[in-house]
Design an enzyme around this catalytic site. Structure first.
Site, PDB file in Angstrom:
ATOM      1  N   HIS A  66       0.824  -1.216   0.000  1.00  0.00           N
ATOM      2  CA  HIS A  66       0.000   0.000   0.000  1.00  0.00           C
ATOM      3  C   HIS A  66       0.851   1.256   0.000  1.00  0.00           C
ATOM      4  O   HIS A  66       0.363   2.349  -0.271  1.00  0.00           O
ATOM      5  CB  HIS A  66      -0.936   0.013   1.210  1.00  0.00           C
ATOM      6  CG  HIS A  66      -1.771  -1.206   1.329  1.00  0.00           C
ATOM      7  ND1 HIS A  66      -2.677  -1.570   0.363  1.00  0.00           N
ATOM      8  CD2 HIS A  66      -1.817  -2.176   2.265  1.00  0.00           C
ATOM      9  CE1 HIS A  66      -3.243  -2.705   0.709  1.00  0.00           C
ATOM     10  NE2 HIS A  66      -2.744  -3.100   1.855  1.00  0.00           N
ATOM     11  N   HIS A  97       5.836   7.052   5.736  1.00  0.00           N
ATOM     12  CA  HIS A  97       5.463   6.417   4.466  1.00  0.00           C
ATOM     13  C   HIS A  97       4.917   7.493   3.526  1.00  0.00           C
ATOM     14  O   HIS A  97       4.809   8.658   3.918  1.00  0.00           O
ATOM     15  CB  HIS A  97       4.424   5.308   4.718  1.00  0.00           C
ATOM     16  CG  HIS A  97       3.153   5.843   5.279  1.00  0.00           C
ATOM     17  ND1 HIS A  97       2.904   5.907   6.619  1.00  0.00           N
ATOM     18  CD2 HIS A  97       2.065   6.379   4.681  1.00  0.00           C
ATOM     19  CE1 HIS A  97       1.726   6.452   6.826  1.00  0.00           C
ATOM     20  NE2 HIS A  97       1.192   6.752   5.659  1.00  0.00           N
ATOM     21  N   HIS A  99       2.297   8.729   0.006  1.00  0.00           N
ATOM     22  CA  HIS A  99       1.124   8.550  -0.864  1.00  0.00           C
ATOM     23  C   HIS A  99       1.405   9.289  -2.171  1.00  0.00           C
ATOM     24  O   HIS A  99       1.878  10.431  -2.158  1.00  0.00           O
ATOM     25  CB  HIS A  99      -0.126   9.116  -0.180  1.00  0.00           C
ATOM     26  CG  HIS A  99      -0.439   8.433   1.122  1.00  0.00           C
ATOM     27  ND1 HIS A  99      -1.286   7.351   1.206  1.00  0.00           N
ATOM     28  CD2 HIS A  99      -0.002   8.648   2.380  1.00  0.00           C
ATOM     29  CE1 HIS A  99      -1.362   6.939   2.463  1.00  0.00           C
ATOM     30  NE2 HIS A  99      -0.590   7.721   3.211  1.00  0.00           N
ATOM     31  N   HIS A 122       3.870  10.950   5.264  1.00  0.00           N
ATOM     32  CA  HIS A 122       3.283  10.907   6.605  1.00  0.00           C
ATOM     33  C   HIS A 122       4.314  10.448   7.626  1.00  0.00           C
ATOM     34  O   HIS A 122       4.810   9.321   7.540  1.00  0.00           O
ATOM     35  CB  HIS A 122       2.075   9.957   6.624  1.00  0.00           C
ATOM     36  CG  HIS A 122       0.902  10.506   5.887  1.00  0.00           C
ATOM     37  ND1 HIS A 122      -0.137   9.734   5.426  1.00  0.00           N
ATOM     38  CD2 HIS A 122       0.606  11.792   5.548  1.00  0.00           C
ATOM     39  CE1 HIS A 122      -1.023  10.523   4.833  1.00  0.00           C
ATOM     40  NE2 HIS A 122      -0.588  11.767   4.883  1.00  0.00           N
ATOM     41  N   THR A 204      -5.699   7.164   7.089  1.00  0.00           N
ATOM     42  CA  THR A 204      -6.285   7.238   5.744  1.00  0.00           C
ATOM     43  C   THR A 204      -6.343   5.872   5.076  1.00  0.00           C
ATOM     44  O   THR A 204      -6.691   5.770   3.904  1.00  0.00           O
ATOM     45  CB  THR A 204      -5.490   8.202   4.855  1.00  0.00           C
ATOM     46  OG1 THR A 204      -4.156   7.696   4.718  1.00  0.00           O
ATOM     47  CG2 THR A 204      -5.448   9.595   5.455  1.00  0.00           C
ATOM     48  N   THR A 205      -5.959   4.823   5.807  1.00  0.00           N
ATOM     49  CA  THR A 205      -6.071   3.442   5.326  1.00  0.00           C
ATOM     50  C   THR A 205      -6.884   2.637   6.335  1.00  0.00           C
ATOM     51  O   THR A 205      -6.919   3.000   7.520  1.00  0.00           O
ATOM     52  CB  THR A 205      -4.681   2.787   5.170  1.00  0.00           C
ATOM     53  OG1 THR A 205      -3.980   2.877   6.417  1.00  0.00           O
ATOM     54  CG2 THR A 205      -3.859   3.468   4.086  1.00  0.00           C
TER      55      THR A 205
HETATM   56  C1  GRE Z   1      -1.576   5.170   6.561  1.00  0.00           C
HETATM   57  O1  GRE Z   1      -1.539   3.927   6.560  1.00  0.00           O
HETATM   58  O2  GRE Z   1      -1.634   5.842   5.534  1.00  0.00           O
HETATM   59  C2  GRE Z   1      -1.531   5.852   7.898  1.00  0.00           C
HETATM   60  C3  GRE Z   1      -1.043   5.166   9.013  1.00  0.00           C
HETATM   61  C4  GRE Z   1      -0.977   5.775  10.244  1.00  0.00           C
HETATM   62  C5  GRE Z   1      -1.404   7.071  10.376  1.00  0.00           C
HETATM   63  C6  GRE Z   1      -1.883   7.762   9.278  1.00  0.00           C
HETATM   64  C7  GRE Z   1      -1.940   7.164   8.009  1.00  0.00           C
HETATM   65  O3  GRE Z   1      -0.599   3.890   8.882  1.00  0.00           O
HETATM   66  O4  GRE Z   1      -2.396   7.845   6.950  1.00  0.00           O
HETATM   67 ZN    ZN Z   2      -0.544   7.726   5.255  1.00  0.00          ZN
END
Ligand code: GRE
Ligand code: ZN
Length: 260
Positions: A66, A97, A99, A122, A204-205
């Site tokens: 992801h 991580h 996006h 993030h 957000t997941t």
């Molecule tokens: C995500 O998986 O995108 C995520 C997290 C923890 C906090 C915020 C977030 O794993 O968006």
């Molecule tokens: Zn995130």
């Protein structure tokens, strides 16, 4: 469904709530941040980044299917944490991580005045008193995530170079890759002395837990087209070509602004 029961894809994010009921709750993330409408939190103490100048002993990059996630191991007293700003306690660094999307006009999860950015990072932290990330997600003030926006610039980002140096090893593999450890301070140095937006929202997941104090610097960092290409080369689960969730309704929440 995988063994942890958290399989999902980005093709129809509205379906997440069927399997993960919290994704259908009222205070979800991301959102569109309309700058002119923000309330001021007034003078808050500056956000404080503690221990970010400490390099970890080991650093690991993994493709979760992801996103790519960066974690580190620090000696006991060296672990990075943030305090102050809108926070009432210490929040310990857990992971960071990204996006992104298939082209430069999309990719970020949050929008600013309706605008998307090609990349959003993030930096996930959990409240120290809750002891672990997985315990902290049960509380409305359990996590704070600093979300950084990146915009295209020929110079790119040196901080991203260190992370992307290991990206080819994880682009098509779920095996963790050990990076040469580096300190994370380049990111917080890049957002010194800027305005921040803050609001209460969610992961957000899936499972979309409503446990996040979001902190979003209103400026952008740089990413080059070549660096974006490396993100878009990462193989995500189900053949997804993006990993941003669409913006969610504000449902009466207020967004506050503060300056550090
Ligand atoms: C995500 O998986 O995108 C995520 C997290 C923890 C906090 C915020 C977030 O794993 O968006
Ligand atoms: Zn995130």
């Amino acid at each position: 469904i995988n063994s942890s029961g958290t399989d999902f894809d980005y093709k129809d994010t509205c379906k997440w709530a069927k399997e993960f009921p919290m994704c259908g709750e009222k205070f979800q993330s991301p959102i569109n941040i309309k700058i002119p409408n923000l309330e001021s939190l007034g003078e808050l103490p500056p956000l404080k980044w503690n221990g970010y100048e400490n390099a970890p002993t080991t650093m690991t990059l993994v493709n979760s299917g992801h996103s790519i996630t960066l974690t580190g191991q620090w000696d006991d007293n060296n672990i990075p944490y943030i305090t102050d700003g809108p926070l009432t306690d210490a929040y310990i660094f857990e992971q960071l991580h990204f996006h992104w999307g298939p082209n430069d006009s999309v990719g970020s999860e949050h929008k600013m005045n309706g605008n998307s950015f090609p990349l959003e990072m993030h930096m996930v932290h959990f409240k120290k008193e809750y002891e672990t990330f997985s315990n902290a997600v049960k509380y409305s003030d359990g996590l704070t995530v600093v979300g950084l926006f990146f915009d295209i610039s020929p110079m790119g980002s040196e901080a991203l170079t260190a992370i992307l140096g290991g990206v080819s090893a994880v682009s098509s593999s779920k095996d963790p890759f050990e990076l040469d450890p580096f300190e994370l301070s380049s990111f917080n140095v890049a957002i010194a002395a800027v305005q921040f937006a803050t609001y209460a929202g969610s992961l957000t997941t899936p499972p979309c837990s409503q446990s996040v104090i979001w902190i979003l610097p209103i400026n952008t960092l740089n990413v080059s087209s070549k660096q974006m290409k490396k993100f878009r080369n990462i193989e995500l689960n189900h053949g997804d070509t993006h990993n941003y969730r669409p913006t969610q309704p504000l449902n009466g929440r207020s967004i506050h602004i503060f300056t550090q």
